[in-house]
Design an enzyme around this catalytic site. Structure first.
Site, mmCIF file in Angstrom:
data_model
loop_
_atom_site.group_PDB
_atom_site.id
_atom_site.type_symbol
_atom_site.label_atom_id
_atom_site.label_comp_id
_atom_site.label_asym_id
_atom_site.label_seq_id
_atom_site.Cartn_x
_atom_site.Cartn_y
_atom_site.Cartn_z
ATOM 1 N N THR A 183 0.814 -1.221 0.000
ATOM 2 C CA THR A 183 0.000 0.000 0.000
ATOM 3 C C THR A 183 0.848 1.273 0.000
ATOM 4 O O THR A 183 2.028 1.256 0.349
ATOM 5 C CB THR A 183 -0.952 0.016 1.210
ATOM 6 O OG1 THR A 183 -0.189 0.017 2.414
ATOM 7 C CG2 THR A 183 -1.870 -1.192 1.197
ATOM 8 N N ASP A 184 0.208 2.371 -0.385
ATOM 9 C CA ASP A 184 0.872 3.673 -0.400
ATOM 10 C C ASP A 184 0.479 4.467 0.842
ATOM 11 O O ASP A 184 -0.195 3.950 1.734
ATOM 12 C CB ASP A 184 0.554 4.431 -1.693
ATOM 13 C CG ASP A 184 -0.921 4.761 -1.855
ATOM 14 O OD1 ASP A 184 -1.697 4.636 -0.881
ATOM 15 O OD2 ASP A 184 -1.312 5.154 -2.965
ATOM 16 N N ALA A 185 0.860 5.713 0.886
ATOM 17 C CA ALA A 185 0.571 6.565 2.050
ATOM 18 C C ALA A 185 -0.918 6.763 2.268
ATOM 19 O O ALA A 185 -1.349 7.056 3.377
ATOM 20 C CB ALA A 185 1.261 7.919 1.888
#
Length: 132
Positions: free
Chosen positions: A10-12
């Site tokens: 996942t990203d931020a």
């Protein structure tokens, strides 16, 4: 092929980072061939590797942490030295297509010189009926 989304995917913003889907597609292609009795490693040992030469990707919806995903792969075209596949990343819970792509691979020998697809690969690709 099913797998779970982990934090590292996942990203931020807490959703699967777009580039991770390319890795998911790669795993899906390897498992697609494995289920048809072929090993990418054994093909490479025999002097046949398959770099991607073209890819189109459509991002339709987001996956998030802990989603159970499935990669579906189907054969579109088989040429003398290339083959094209359609791949989809689907959320297993509801069957929703999240990402869809078309990928074309070329068969090369050491030194990146094009070569014909191995006969066992052609047979496996042409005998498929549907996603895998």
């Amino acid at each position: 092929m099913e797998f779970r989304v982990y934090y590292e995917d996942t990203d931020a913003g807490g959703i699967v980072y777009h580039a991770r889907y390319l890795g998911f597609f790669e795993r899906g292609r390897c498992e697609f061939l494995r289920r048809r009795g072929l090993s990418v490693r054994e093909l490479a040992d025999e002097g046949a590797v398959f770099p991607v030469v073209r890819m189109e990707v459509d991002f339709r919806a987001s996956a998030v942490l802990d989603d159970l995903l499935r990669v579906e792969t189907e054969v579109l075209e088989v040429g003398k030295a290339t083959f094209s596949l359609r791949q989809r990343v689907v959320r297993a819970e509801d069957g929703k297509t999240l990402v869809e792509g078309r990928v074309t691979l070329v068969c090369v020998r050491p030194g990146m010189k094009p070569r014909r697809l191995p006969e066992q690969l052609i047979g496996a690709l042409r005998s498929t009926n549907g996603a895998g």
